[in-house]
Structure formats: C-alpha cells, structure tokens
Design an enzyme around this catalytic site. Structure first.
Site, PDB file in Angstrom:
ATOM      1  CG  ASN A  73       8.031 -41.537  41.104  1.00 19.03           C
ATOM      2  OD1 ASN A  73       7.045 -40.903  40.978  1.00 19.03           O
ATOM      3  ND2 ASN A  73       8.903 -41.733  40.059  1.00 19.03           N
TER       4      ASN A  73
ATOM      5  CD  GLU B 272      11.682 -35.555  40.994  1.00 17.68           C
ATOM      6  OE1 GLU B 272      10.970 -35.268  42.045  1.00 17.68           O
ATOM      7  OE2 GLU B 272      11.916 -36.455  40.146  1.00 17.68           O
TER       8      GLU B 272
ATOM      9  CG  HIS C  40      11.742 -38.423  37.326  1.00 15.15           C
ATOM     10  ND1 HIS C  40      11.291 -38.410  38.397  1.00 15.15           N
ATOM     11  CD2 HIS C  40      11.601 -39.419  36.395  1.00 15.15           C
ATOM     12  CE1 HIS C  40      10.337 -39.187  38.320  1.00 15.15           C
ATOM     13  NE2 HIS C  40      10.489 -40.210  37.103  1.00 15.15           N
TER      14      HIS C  40
ATOM     15  CB  SER D  41      10.340 -43.354  37.707  1.00 18.54           C
ATOM     16  OG  SER D  41       9.977 -44.778  37.370  1.00 18.54           O
TER      17      SER D  41
HETATM   18  N1  3HC Z   1      -0.672 -33.958  25.484  1.00 18.39           N
HETATM   19  C1  3HC Z   1      -1.002 -32.467  25.405  1.00 18.39           C
HETATM   20  N2  3HC Z   1      -1.949 -31.744  26.206  1.00 18.39           N
HETATM   21  C2  3HC Z   1      -2.418 -32.699  26.978  1.00 18.39           C
HETATM   22  C3  3HC Z   1      -2.329 -33.946  27.183  1.00 18.39           C
HETATM   23  C4  3HC Z   1      -1.170 -34.704  26.607  1.00 18.39           C
HETATM   24  N3  3HC Z   1      -0.760 -35.706  26.638  1.00 18.39           N
HETATM   25  N4  3HC Z   1      -3.063 -34.622  28.405  1.00 18.39           N
HETATM   26  C5  3HC Z   1      -3.508 -33.582  28.806  1.00 18.39           C
HETATM   27  N5  3HC Z   1      -3.445 -32.423  27.989  1.00 18.39           N
HETATM   28  C6  3HC Z   1      -4.094 -31.012  28.412  1.00 18.39           C
HETATM   29  C7  3HC Z   1      -5.592 -31.081  27.780  1.00 18.39           C
HETATM   30  O1  3HC Z   1      -5.449 -30.939  26.351  1.00 18.39           O
HETATM   31  C8  3HC Z   1      -6.153 -29.990  28.722  1.00 18.39           C
HETATM   32  O2  3HC Z   1      -5.794 -28.737  28.047  1.00 18.39           O
HETATM   33  P1  3HC Z   1      -7.187 -27.666  28.269  1.00 18.39           P
HETATM   34  O3  3HC Z   1      -6.857 -27.098  29.762  1.00 18.39           O
HETATM   35  O4  3HC Z   1      -6.500 -26.370  27.258  1.00 18.39           O
HETATM   36  O5  3HC Z   1      -8.313 -28.168  27.970  1.00 18.39           O
HETATM   37  C9  3HC Z   1      -5.545 -30.070  29.792  1.00 18.39           C
HETATM   38  O6  3HC Z   1      -4.105 -30.706  29.768  1.00 18.39           O
HETATM   39  C10 3HC Z   1      -6.058 -30.771  30.818  1.00 18.39           C
HETATM   40  O7  3HC Z   1      -6.577 -32.100  30.417  1.00 18.39           O
HETATM   41  P2  3HC Z   1      -8.009 -32.787  30.439  1.00 18.39           P
HETATM   42  O8  3HC Z   1      -9.203 -31.742  30.250  1.00 18.39           O
HETATM   43  O9  3HC Z   1      -8.016 -33.945  29.504  1.00 18.39           O
HETATM   44  O10 3HC Z   1      -8.146 -33.546  31.839  1.00 18.39           O
HETATM   45  P3  3HC Z   1      -7.502 -32.982  33.195  1.00 18.39           P
HETATM   46  O11 3HC Z   1      -8.069 -31.534  33.389  1.00 18.39           O
HETATM   47  O12 3HC Z   1      -8.302 -33.861  34.186  1.00 18.39           O
HETATM   48  O13 3HC Z   1      -6.055 -33.072  33.362  1.00 18.39           O
HETATM   49  C11 3HC Z   1      -4.198 -34.215  33.769  1.00 18.39           C
HETATM   50  C12 3HC Z   1      -5.382 -34.118  32.923  1.00 18.39           C
HETATM   51  C13 3HC Z   1      -3.327 -33.143  33.330  1.00 18.39           C
HETATM   52  C14 3HC Z   1      -3.380 -35.661  33.644  1.00 18.39           C
HETATM   53  C15 3HC Z   1      -4.223 -34.007  35.334  1.00 18.39           C
HETATM   54  O14 3HC Z   1      -5.371 -34.824  35.780  1.00 18.39           O
HETATM   55  C16 3HC Z   1      -3.220 -34.166  36.127  1.00 18.39           C
HETATM   56  O15 3HC Z   1      -2.324 -33.222  36.371  1.00 18.39           O
HETATM   57  N6  3HC Z   1      -3.157 -35.410  36.878  1.00 18.39           N
HETATM   58  C17 3HC Z   1      -2.062 -35.722  37.875  1.00 18.39           C
HETATM   59  C18 3HC Z   1      -0.957 -36.251  36.927  1.00 18.39           C
HETATM   60  C19 3HC Z   1       0.154 -36.735  37.786  1.00 18.39           C
HETATM   61  O16 3HC Z   1       0.223 -36.430  38.914  1.00 18.39           O
HETATM   62  N7  3HC Z   1       1.221 -36.870  36.934  1.00 18.39           N
HETATM   63  C20 3HC Z   1       2.670 -37.427  37.579  1.00 18.39           C
HETATM   64  C21 3HC Z   1       2.499 -39.066  37.597  1.00 18.39           C
HETATM   65  S1  3HC Z   1       3.927 -39.854  38.102  1.00 18.39           S
HETATM   66  C22 3HC Z   1       5.041 -39.687  37.123  1.00 18.39           C
HETATM   67  O17 3HC Z   1       4.781 -39.436  35.978  1.00 18.39           O
HETATM   68  C23 3HC Z   1       6.546 -40.107  37.484  1.00 18.39           C
HETATM   69  C24 3HC Z   1       6.682 -41.460  37.100  1.00 18.39           C
HETATM   70  O18 3HC Z   1       7.838 -41.836  37.161  1.00 18.39           O
HETATM   71  C25 3HC Z   1       5.690 -42.700  37.374  1.00 18.39           C
END
Ligand code: 3HC
Length: 310
Positions: free
Chosen positions: A215, A177, A165, A144
C-alpha cells in the site's frame, strides 16, 4: 504446494518456536477481506469461525464465500465436477459462523481482525479479546493503514501480536504481508510465517511502517493518477490503458481505485496525511474528495471513475 512455499513452511516449522501449528482460526469481521481470509483458511484445511455483528451480515459473507469457492473449485478441478463439489462442501463444513465474539475465540490458535478501519473500535475489540481468548492465541490485524503497535498497545500480549495483511481478492492474490512489531516474539513470527505458507500464500516480512510494502507503493500511485486526471493530462481510460499495456499492470489505476473503493483510498491517504502533514504525496486531492462526497465510491456504489451495472 509451490516449492518456495514448502521451503518457507519447513524453515519456520523447523524452529522450536513453530512447534504449535495454527489449526483453529477465528476471523472477526465478515466484509470483503474477512470473508476472503475465512474462505482461504477453510479451503486450506483450517477449522474456521467467522464472527459478525448480525445475521444479515453473516448471510452475505456466507453467500459470497460460496460463490468464490465455486470459482476456485472450477479452476482447480476443471473436468472433475464431483471433486469440485466435495472441495466446496468440505470447505463450507470447516467454516462456522458466530454472532458472539467470546464464544467464537474459545479454541482459537489465531484471531484475525478485519473490522472497520477505526483505531477506537479495534482497541475496544482487542482489549475484550485479550480478556477472553486462550493465553496461547496469537492476535493479528489485517489493517491496511493503521499502526499494528498502536492497535496492540491495549493488550497484555504484544509478544503474540502481529500484522497479517491480505490483498483483495484474497482467494486470488498470492501475497501475504507479515508485519512484526518490536514486541512480536520469534515464536509468534515463525508461526505466522508458517501459517501464511499453509494458507498457500507467499509471505514477505515487513516492519510496522505506514502501508507496509504494497500500500505504501500502491496508494501513492493511485493518488498520482487522480492528480494527473485532475490536471487534465490524460483521460482515465488512457491512463488505465497506459499502465496496463506500458507497465503490464493487471488493472489500470482507475480500475483498481474503483475496485478497492475510493473511500478506502481516501481514508488511507487522510490517515497518512494526518501523521505526516509535510509529505506531498499524502496531501488531500480535491477530485477524490469530491467523488467520495458524491458517493462515487467505485464498483460497490455502481459508479466511481467508471459506471457499473449494480
Ligand atoms: N474468488 C475466487 N476467484 C476469483 C475471484 C474471487 N473473488 N475473483 C477473481 N477470481 C478468479 C476468476 O475465477 C478467474 O479464474 P480463471 O482464470 O480460472 O478464469 C481469475 O480469478 C481471473 O478473474 P477474472 O477473469 O474475473 O478477471 P481478471 O482476469 O481481470 O482478474 C483480478 C481479476 C484477479 C482482480 C485482476 O484484475 C487483478 O489481479 N487485479 C489487481 C488486483 C489488486 O491489485 N489487488 C490488490 C488491491 S490492494 C489491497 O487489496 C490492499 C488493501 O489493503 C487496500
């Protein structure tokens, strides 16, 4: 498959360069990201080997993959439990695990590294892989924040090297990415782009710049939120509410920081600060340092900016 992804697949597959499709994928490192990548590769029809250092780590990965596959299946096959079960079983059947790096890459068309963010460890791994993997195998890192070119420098296949990524949670986040270094051949680039589409992801291309696109924009945003909290401008809860309701972000910066891990955010910032000491945005933040020192890493440790039930 969404039309845009079919177009990406066609564009990159129509090139002569993309004539060899990626079918066999080896993922090295079964943490959150590695498990997610292995899962999505298996559920999209690839033969996958997930490689880890201990049975315990592999068991943890397999269990989190199974839970996540069930969530995906529930969504994709809402009222069709038999199809949902078949999807989970078929995906798990395509997923093999290994404790032996050399064995795990024997038939790999693509190896994705998702191990600890440490250049020395990555160098050690890739120079070993370079000696044992088939010559056609593409190497990719899911780093990352480290430089892909620096990681690739220990191999003799920099033309078959790139960055792939992914984002957490990998099964949900739609972006991939694809990072080209100057040495990445057109063939490798097209194959990585086509593979991204076959994984069901929307791909973007980026140069080997710190943090790539997401990022580079996201981490300073989290850092600025922590600085805001540190100055006492607003509470964490209010800053999160502001960004969710005022900017339609799915999570506020503190919810996201806890989700990503405060140690990870600090690690990325520290690395950039070392490389670019004059950039104000990358400078250390005493509050973040203190939280990491106190073990307040976020969801994974039970406490970060918020408290969680373990
Ligand atoms: N596996 C499978 N499905 C998943 C899952 C997983 N690990 N996590 C969530 N889901 C699914 C759920 O089953 C749910 O499905 P549904 O809509 O059919 O019910 C859906 O995703 C939404 O999940 P939740 O209802 O539990 O919760 P939210 O609606 O709050 O969504 C989230 C959770 C998808 C994490 C949302 O909050 C989100 O998009 N957050 C932002 C995440 C983000 O920005 N990620 C990038 C981080 S930076 C990075 O990764 C880079 C690294 O290099 C640091």
């Amino acid at each position: 498959m969404a039309t845009s992804r079919i177009l990406v697949l066609k564009k990159h597959m129509s090139s002569k360069a993309a004539s060899t499709m990626i079918k066999n994928v080896t993922v090295i490192g079964g943490g959150l990201m590695g498990s997610g990548i292995a899962q999505v590769a298996a559920q999209t029809g690839h033969q996958v080997v997930l490689c880890e250092v201990s049975d315990q780590a592999l068991q943890k990965s397999r269990s989190s993959i199974q839970t996540s596959l069930q969530r995906v299946a529930k969504k994709q096959f809402k009222d069709k439990p038999a199809e949902a079960e078949k999807f989970v079983n078929d995906s798990l059947a395509r997923l093999n695990t290994s404790l032996n790096v050399e064995e795990s890459v024997k038939s790999a068309d693509l190896i994705i590294e998702a191990i600890v963010e440490n250049l020395e460890a990555k160098h050690k791994l890739f120079s070993n892989l370079d000696a044992v993997a088939p010559s056609h195998t593409i190497f990719a890192s899911n780093t990352s924040s480290l430089s892909i070119e620096e990681i690739a420098s220990v191999t003799k296949r920099q033309d078959r090297f790139g960055g792939l990524h992914f984002f957490n949670p990998v099964p949900v986040m739609k972006l991939l990415e694809v990072v080209r270094i100057p040495q990445t051949s057109d063939d490798t680039y097209h194959r990585m782009m086509a593979w991204g589409a076959a994984m069901g992801k929307t791909t973007i291309t980026c140069k080997d710049t710190p943090g790539f696109v997401v990022n580079r924009l996201l981490v300073p945003n989290l850092a600025e939120a922590v600085r805001m909290l540190e100055r006492g401008d607003a509470t964490a809860r209010d800053i999160d509410t502001a960004m969710k309701l005022g900017a339609s972000h799915p999570m506020g910066p503190f919810e996201l920081a806890d989700y990503v891990g405060n140690d990870t955010t600090k690690f990325i910032l520290d690395g950039w600060h070392k490389r670019f000491p004059d950039v104000e945005l990358f400078k250390p933040i005493p509050l973040l340092t203190k939280m990491v020192e106190e073990g307040k890493l976020g969801i994974k440790s039970g406490e970060g900016f918020y408290k969680y039930n373990k």
